[in-house]
Scaffold this motif. Structure first.
Motif, PDB file in Angstrom:
ATOM      1  N   TYR A 201       4.179 -39.152  21.265  1.00  0.00           N
ATOM      2  CA  TYR A 201       4.025 -38.965  19.813  1.00  0.00           C
ATOM      3  C   TYR A 201       5.154 -39.623  19.021  1.00  0.00           C
ATOM      4  O   TYR A 201       5.270 -39.426  17.814  1.00  0.00           O
ATOM      5  CB  TYR A 201       3.978 -37.469  19.493  1.00  0.00           C
ATOM      6  CG  TYR A 201       2.736 -36.795  20.035  1.00  0.00           C
ATOM      7  CD1 TYR A 201       1.588 -36.653  19.260  1.00  0.00           C
ATOM      8  CD2 TYR A 201       2.707 -36.322  21.350  1.00  0.00           C
ATOM      9  CE1 TYR A 201       0.459 -36.051  19.769  1.00  0.00           C
ATOM     10  CE2 TYR A 201       1.575 -35.719  21.877  1.00  0.00           C
ATOM     11  CZ  TYR A 201       0.453 -35.590  21.073  1.00  0.00           C
ATOM     12  OH  TYR A 201      -0.678 -35.006  21.579  1.00  0.00           O
ATOM     13  N   ASP A 317       9.763 -27.085  16.183  1.00  0.00           N
ATOM     14  CA  ASP A 317       9.120 -27.420  14.909  1.00  0.00           C
ATOM     15  C   ASP A 317       8.492 -28.809  14.924  1.00  0.00           C
ATOM     16  O   ASP A 317       7.448 -29.023  14.307  1.00  0.00           O
ATOM     17  CB  ASP A 317      10.148 -27.311  13.781  1.00  0.00           C
ATOM     18  CG  ASP A 317       9.529 -27.539  12.417  1.00  0.00           C
ATOM     19  OD1 ASP A 317       8.713 -26.695  12.000  1.00  0.00           O
ATOM     20  OD2 ASP A 317       9.854 -28.562  11.772  1.00  0.00           O
ATOM     21  N   ASP A 320       5.064 -28.603  16.211  1.00  0.00           N
ATOM     22  CA  ASP A 320       4.177 -28.019  15.193  1.00  0.00           C
ATOM     23  C   ASP A 320       3.752 -29.088  14.186  1.00  0.00           C
ATOM     24  O   ASP A 320       2.591 -29.155  13.771  1.00  0.00           O
ATOM     25  CB  ASP A 320       4.887 -26.880  14.455  1.00  0.00           C
ATOM     26  CG  ASP A 320       5.105 -25.659  15.341  1.00  0.00           C
ATOM     27  OD1 ASP A 320       4.410 -25.548  16.369  1.00  0.00           O
ATOM     28  OD2 ASP A 320       5.961 -24.822  15.001  1.00  0.00           O
ATOM     29  N   GLN A 321       4.695 -29.936  13.788  1.00  0.00           N
ATOM     30  CA  GLN A 321       4.417 -30.934  12.750  1.00  0.00           C
ATOM     31  C   GLN A 321       3.454 -32.032  13.215  1.00  0.00           C
ATOM     32  O   GLN A 321       2.770 -32.644  12.390  1.00  0.00           O
ATOM     33  CB  GLN A 321       5.718 -31.571  12.256  1.00  0.00           C
ATOM     34  CG  GLN A 321       6.613 -30.631  11.467  1.00  0.00           C
ATOM     35  CD  GLN A 321       7.743 -31.358  10.768  1.00  0.00           C
ATOM     36  OE1 GLN A 321       7.537 -32.399  10.161  1.00  0.00           O
ATOM     37  NE2 GLN A 321       8.956 -30.801  10.847  1.00  0.00           N
ATOM     38  N   VAL A 322       3.384 -32.283  14.524  1.00  0.00           N
ATOM     39  CA  VAL A 322       2.443 -33.303  15.012  1.00  0.00           C
ATOM     40  C   VAL A 322       1.143 -32.680  15.503  1.00  0.00           C
ATOM     41  O   VAL A 322       0.303 -33.362  16.126  1.00  0.00           O
ATOM     42  CB  VAL A 322       3.081 -34.150  16.138  1.00  0.00           C
ATOM     43  CG1 VAL A 322       4.303 -34.886  15.626  1.00  0.00           C
ATOM     44  CG2 VAL A 322       3.416 -33.312  17.365  1.00  0.00           C
ATOM     45  N   GLY A 323       0.966 -31.389  15.245  1.00  0.00           N
ATOM     46  CA  GLY A 323      -0.300 -30.738  15.563  1.00  0.00           C
ATOM     47  C   GLY A 323      -0.374 -30.097  16.925  1.00  0.00           C
ATOM     48  O   GLY A 323      -1.451 -29.662  17.350  1.00  0.00           O
ATOM     49  N   LEU A 324       0.756 -29.999  17.620  1.00  0.00           N
ATOM     50  CA  LEU A 324       0.766 -29.357  18.949  1.00  0.00           C
ATOM     51  C   LEU A 324       1.390 -27.967  18.830  1.00  0.00           C
ATOM     52  O   LEU A 324       2.435 -27.673  19.397  1.00  0.00           O
ATOM     53  CB  LEU A 324       1.546 -30.204  19.953  1.00  0.00           C
ATOM     54  CG  LEU A 324       0.983 -31.597  20.269  1.00  0.00           C
ATOM     55  CD1 LEU A 324       1.885 -32.329  21.250  1.00  0.00           C
ATOM     56  CD2 LEU A 324      -0.440 -31.497  20.841  1.00  0.00           C
ATOM     57  N   GLU A 325       0.698 -27.086  18.076  1.00  0.00           N
ATOM     58  CA  GLU A 325       1.257 -25.755  17.850  1.00  0.00           C
ATOM     59  C   GLU A 325       1.469 -24.992  19.146  1.00  0.00           C
ATOM     60  O   GLU A 325       2.449 -24.258  19.300  1.00  0.00           O
ATOM     61  CB  GLU A 325       0.347 -24.948  16.913  1.00  0.00           C
ATOM     62  CG  GLU A 325       0.331 -25.428  15.481  1.00  0.00           C
ATOM     63  CD  GLU A 325      -0.643 -26.577  15.254  1.00  0.00           C
ATOM     64  OE1 GLU A 325      -1.293 -27.014  16.248  1.00  0.00           O
ATOM     65  OE2 GLU A 325      -0.743 -27.045  14.120  1.00  0.00           O
ATOM     66  N   TRP A 326       0.559 -25.170  20.090  1.00  0.00           N
ATOM     67  CA  TRP A 326       0.696 -24.458  21.370  1.00  0.00           C
ATOM     68  C   TRP A 326       1.991 -24.861  22.076  1.00  0.00           C
ATOM     69  O   TRP A 326       2.672 -24.015  22.673  1.00  0.00           O
ATOM     70  CB  TRP A 326      -0.504 -24.749  22.272  1.00  0.00           C
ATOM     71  CG  TRP A 326      -0.634 -26.196  22.682  1.00  0.00           C
ATOM     72  CD1 TRP A 326      -1.318 -27.180  22.032  1.00  0.00           C
ATOM     73  CD2 TRP A 326      -0.028 -26.821  23.811  1.00  0.00           C
ATOM     74  NE1 TRP A 326      -1.186 -28.379  22.682  1.00  0.00           N
ATOM     75  CE2 TRP A 326      -0.402 -28.185  23.792  1.00  0.00           C
ATOM     76  CE3 TRP A 326       0.784 -26.363  24.861  1.00  0.00           C
ATOM     77  CZ2 TRP A 326       0.004 -29.105  24.754  1.00  0.00           C
ATOM     78  CZ3 TRP A 326       1.191 -27.272  25.827  1.00  0.00           C
ATOM     79  CH2 TRP A 326       0.812 -28.617  25.776  1.00  0.00           C
TER      80      TRP A 326
END
Length: 494
Positions: A201, A317, A320-326
């Protein structure tokens, strides 16, 4: 001149040869191996420096070039580690640089170093406790007022974890090693995960320019004067962030991330084969940790623009910002576990400094008493836990981290000087590990450490000076008169 009285190296090496029954106090137990030392080292080094300070310094001072800051700090730490390795293998004892300076440059300097080490370990564990609390709040969405770094009044999470781990530290060095090694496995796996997954990413645009242009700090008026780095204050140069200045300012702060390896040297008296295991523990710790630091720095500043990094839980964080909350949640949980080991090792190391001081008569005798079952300096550990809990509850990370850095760098300067002095005064001393290129390498170490110290803020220097003044007051009020060397000299004179 009796302020410069020195302990004999042979006396230090054999000071615990007597039996527990004869000493009346008990002695530390030799349970640790080289693997345990590396575990303790990684346990204390990989912590707030990688999970919190990375984002904080990239955002405020260095941008993507925070990677260079970590490399500079790591190089200085390696120089110091080579000096530590010689002394730790030759004089394996609790107290580390305090004892080394006692045998080389005299009692008053040894006291200063010990007082400095108390500052380093106490504030270091408080910094990490606050970082631990911030990650816990991020994972479980806890109220910021009681857990987060920004906006908290009393950091309840930080106080709680210090009290819990204080009980583990009291329980015994072997138990502490078991807990630490387990947590180290977790945090190393997480660091490798961050590098491996985050690399997919990374956007090159986030890394350009790698060294952002130098600029006045936001609210420039508030960053001058006592808030400017010492060298800027002395030279009168306008305060600036980013650019080359930002790299060195960040390096001086993130040096805190490497400071913990000295805790390994402090465990020499509890190591089964210190002449072999101490160098392996010190150098192995730095090698592994530097590689992980550089990898994580490159990945997180490549995943998200440095201006968008979180101040409290940067590594979680960015996912989270790149869409991988898990992944962010997983990293947050692992960071909580990883930071736990840092706090524990600090709480183990600091009481050993008090133990060494009390054994030499510079603190009351009660502080050297070892618990008959647990084999730990239980009173000193208890006082450490209370002090750290109060610091962690009320003092912000940024203030604590800079104080730890200046204290650690100061101790490294003394250790480098001690190597040179002992080579001249004790040329025939058994040295299982020899620092290369003496005196050149120790001299370079001194200048490198002083250079980083000059990049810390003036108000950090003032706080450090105040702490040293308090130390002199304690020394002349108690330590000078009760020193065992002083008593022996008076007895001989009589």
């Amino acid at each position: 001149m009796d302020l410069l009285r020195k302990k004999n190296v042979d006396d230090v090496i054999h000071q615990n040869d007597d039996t527990e029954e004869a000493s009346g106090h008990g002695k530390l137990r030799q349970h640790l191996s080289a693997l345990d030392l590396v575990g303790f080292g990684i346990g204390i080094v990989i912590g707030t420096g990688i999970f919190t300070l990375t984002g904080l310094q990239a955002r405020d001072n260095a941008g993507p070039s925070v990677t260079i800051s970590f490399l500079i700090a790591g190089a200085v730490a390696l120089l110091a580690a080579l000096c530590y390795a010689e002394l730790a293998s030759a004089v394996p004892t609790a107290g580390s640089s305090y004892t080394y300076s006692y045998t080389t440059i005299g009692e008053i300097f040894a006291w200063i170093i010990a007082w400095d080490l108390i500052l380093e370990f106490a504030l270091g564990s408080a910094v990490v406790a606050r970082g631990w609390s911030g990650y816990l709040a991020g994972v479980f969405d806890l109220p910021e007022k009681w857990f987060a770094e920004d906006g908290s009044v009393v950091n309840v999470g930080a106080i709680a974890i210090v009290l819990v781990l204080g009980l583990v530290a009291m329980r015994g060095i072997r138990e502490s090693a078991w807990v630490t090694n387990g947590l180290v496995v977790v945090k190393v796996v997480v660091c490798v995960f961050v590098i491996a997954v985050g690399a997919f990413y990374v956007k090159t645009g986030n890394l350009v320019p790698f060294i952002p242009d130098s600029r006045p700090p936001e609210g420039a008026g508030s960053e001058g004067g006592l808030h400017a780095p010492l060298w800027q204050f002395v030279t009168g140069i306008e305060p600036a962030t980013f650019g080359i200045t930002g790299i060195f300012v960040a390096a001086a702060v993130v040096f805190f991330a490497y400071s913990g390896f000295e805790a390994v040297a402090n465990l020499g008296e509890e190591t089964r084969k210190p002449e072999r295991d101490m160098p392996l523990g010190l150098l192995g710790t730095l090698g592994v940790c530097t590689a992980l630091y550089v990898g994580v720095c490159l990945v997180i500043t490549g995943m998200v623009h440095y201006s968008e990094l979180s101040r409290g839980d940067a590594v979680a964080d960015v996912f989270d910002q790149v869409g991988l909350e898990w992944a962010g949640i997983l990293i947050g949980i692992a960071a909580v576990a990883g930071l736990t080991s840092v706090i524990l090792v600090d709480l183990v190391a600091m009481p050993r400094i008090g133990f060494a001081l009390a054994r030499d008569g510079l603190l009351p005798d009660a502080f050297r008493r070892i618990h008959p079952t647990w084999g730990t300096p239980v009173l000193m550990t208890g006082l450490t836990v209370v002090a750290v809990a109060l610091l962690a509850g009320f003092i912000p990370i940024s203030v604590l981290a800079e104080m730890v850095s200046i204290g650690t760098l100061f101790a490294f300067v003394v250790v480098a000087i001690a190597v040179i002095v002992l080579r001249r005064t004790q040329p025939d001393m058994n040295r299982p590990f020899r620092t290369p290129w003496v005196p050149f390498l120790p001299i370079v170490t001194v200048f490198a450490c002083v250079g980083l110290m000059a990049s810390l803020k003036v108000d950090t220097w003032l706080r450090f000076i105040v702490w040293l003044v308090l130390g002199f007051i304690v020394y002349f009020a108690y330590g000078y008169r009760h020193s065992h060397l002083n008593k022996a000299a008076r007895k001989e004179a009589a």
